[in-house]
Scaffold this active site. Sequence first.
Site, PDB file in Angstrom:
ATOM      1  N   SER A   1      -6.977   1.487   2.400  1.00  0.00           N
ATOM      2  CA  SER A   1      -5.751   0.832   2.890  1.00  0.00           C
ATOM      3  C   SER A   1      -4.712   1.781   3.399  1.00  0.00           C
ATOM      4  O   SER A   1      -3.726   1.618   3.736  1.00  0.00           O
ATOM      5  CB  SER A   1      -4.931   0.204   1.824  1.00  0.00           C
ATOM      6  OG  SER A   1      -4.735   0.908   0.529  1.00  0.00           O
TER       7      SER A   1
ATOM      8  N   THR B   1      -0.381   0.500   0.284  1.00  0.00           N
ATOM      9  CA  THR B   1       0.266   1.661   0.965  1.00  0.00           C
ATOM     10  C   THR B   1       0.667   2.432   0.141  1.00  0.00           C
ATOM     11  O   THR B   1       1.226   2.112  -1.222  1.00  0.00           O
ATOM     12  CB  THR B   1       1.429   0.581   1.684  1.00  0.00           C
ATOM     13  OG1 THR B   1       1.228   0.031   2.676  1.00  0.00           O
ATOM     14  CG2 THR B   1       2.444   1.780   2.284  1.00  0.00           C
TER      15      THR B   1
ATOM     16  N   THR C   1       0.019   4.039   5.730  1.00  0.00           N
ATOM     17  CA  THR C   1      -0.932   2.933   5.514  1.00  0.00           C
ATOM     18  C   THR C   1      -1.838   2.461   6.720  1.00  0.00           C
ATOM     19  O   THR C   1      -1.398   3.042   8.011  1.00  0.00           O
ATOM     20  CB  THR C   1      -0.045   1.433   5.182  1.00  0.00           C
ATOM     21  OG1 THR C   1      -0.867   0.501   4.743  1.00  0.00           O
ATOM     22  CG2 THR C   1       1.002   1.112   6.429  1.00  0.00           C
TER      23      THR C   1
ATOM     24  N   ARG D   1      -0.502  -5.135  15.498  1.00  0.00           N
ATOM     25  CA  ARG D   1       0.166  -5.742  14.590  1.00  0.00           C
ATOM     26  C   ARG D   1       0.877  -4.438  13.823  1.00  0.00           C
ATOM     27  O   ARG D   1       0.212  -3.373  13.547  1.00  0.00           O
ATOM     28  CB  ARG D   1      -0.319  -6.485  13.572  1.00  0.00           C
ATOM     29  CG  ARG D   1       0.544  -6.889  12.354  1.00  0.00           C
ATOM     30  CD  ARG D   1       0.358  -5.859  10.961  1.00  0.00           C
ATOM     31  NE  ARG D   1       1.332  -6.519  10.134  1.00  0.00           N
ATOM     32  CZ  ARG D   1       1.256  -5.854   8.815  1.00  0.00           C
ATOM     33  NH1 ARG D   1       0.690  -4.693   8.599  1.00  0.00           N
ATOM     34  NH2 ARG D   1       2.008  -6.418   7.865  1.00  0.00           N
TER      35      ARG D   1
ATOM     36  N   THR E   1       5.993  -1.616  -0.711  1.00  0.00           N
ATOM     37  CA  THR E   1       4.326  -1.905  -0.421  1.00  0.00           C
ATOM     38  C   THR E   1       4.120  -3.628  -0.320  1.00  0.00           C
ATOM     39  O   THR E   1       4.877  -4.287  -1.005  1.00  0.00           O
ATOM     40  CB  THR E   1       3.539  -1.244  -1.532  1.00  0.00           C
ATOM     41  OG1 THR E   1       2.307  -1.741  -1.427  1.00  0.00           O
ATOM     42  CG2 THR E   1       3.916  -1.696  -3.051  1.00  0.00           C
ATOM     43  N   GLY E   2       3.265  -3.973   0.125  1.00  0.00           N
ATOM     44  CA  GLY E   2       2.974  -5.351   0.180  1.00  0.00           C
ATOM     45  C   GLY E   2       2.897  -5.947   1.558  1.00  0.00           C
ATOM     46  O   GLY E   2       2.759  -5.227   2.448  1.00  0.00           O
TER      47      GLY E   2
HETATM   48  C1  SD4 Z   1       2.072  -3.480   5.569  1.00  0.00           C
HETATM   49  N1  SD4 Z   1       3.129  -2.600   3.741  1.00  0.00           N
HETATM   50  O1  SD4 Z   1       1.494  -3.209   6.595  1.00  0.00           O
HETATM   51  C2  SD4 Z   1       1.995  -2.561   4.506  1.00  0.00           C
HETATM   52  C3  SD4 Z   1       0.565  -2.871   3.748  1.00  0.00           C
HETATM   53  C4  SD4 Z   1       0.722  -2.970   2.318  1.00  0.00           C
HETATM   54  O2  SD4 Z   1      -0.319  -4.011   0.400  1.00  0.00           O
HETATM   55  O3  SD4 Z   1       1.290  -2.438   1.614  1.00  0.00           O
HETATM   56  N2  SD4 Z   1      -0.179  -3.536   1.936  1.00  0.00           N
HETATM   57  O4  SD4 Z   1       2.405  -4.470   5.606  1.00  0.00           O
END
Ligand code: SD4
Length: 302
Positions: A50, A162, A180, A190, A213-214
């Site tokens: 990731s 991330t 990330t 995207r 993160t997320g």
């Molecule tokens: C995103 N925040 O590209 C990042 C990815 C991530 O768990 O943290 N995913 O949206």
Amino acid sequence: TSSLPVVISTWDFGIAANAAAWEVLKKGGRALDAVEAGAKIPEADLKNHSVGRAGYPDRDGIVTLDACIMDEFGNCGSVAAMEDIAHPISVARMVMEKTPHVMLAGDGARQFAIQNGLHKEHLLTPESEKAWKEWLKKAEYKPVINIENQQHMRGDKYNHDTIGMLAIDSKGNISGACTTSGMAFKMHGRVGDSPIIGAGLYVDNEVGGATSTGVGEEVIRNVGSFLVVELMRRGYHPEEACREAVNRIIKKKPQTAKDIQVGFLAINKKGEYGAYAIQKGFSFAVCNKEKQDILIKGKSIY
Ligand code: SD4
């Protein structure tokens, strides 16, 4: 509260990243150098799908990377949807230091990186390609928005996200980095929250720093990291500030929020830190003089 210097990072893999940052901080180095050195560890890790080199591709099979960095003077740099370069955090830093701009995207970011001596590399590893081909069998875009979270909740091999890092050096200066490959199997082009100053990362040297993160869409919508820092400015403890930012996300889109993960991590000028997430399973790593491998479970709403 933590003694200074200190570095904190998202997720379990933050421990290894913190160790690299600590090499800089323990010698009295600058927080900016520490977070760059730290972020490069998961970027280079072939087991990490990731962040950086072995990141999962988008739905067209192309690995595109996002990163940003911010220093104690409010300088910042970022790259979005960049291909073929394994260390987006270093490119983000070069955007900050060598250009009049804050953000470079796509091919322009790649060209800039190559002009500045970084090597073009094929980033799609055999493992990532295999996972992508597996995904292609159904190629469902909709559930994919939550894929990292769902897999994270299952605790399986996709349990990586991330990396957001925040460091305070021995002079008391704060810097942050965030890097990330974004949501796995995203649409081509995207861009998430991670390269967006104020969303995936924000630092104000008078107050503190925050990172996230997320699911980036929900963080962008709420300008999450900026919000966390502003709440700390008003006197919130870092953990309270992160909790409030998570609650804003839930309040704005309750139906969306119940099925996704977003976590914030923050530190204030005094070295107090905290985190909060929507769902269980978020963790963060802390490293200071006393102990270099602290792993803390993030609190969560659900
Ligand atoms: C995103 N925040 O590209 C990042 C990815 C991530 O768990 O943290 N995913 O949206």
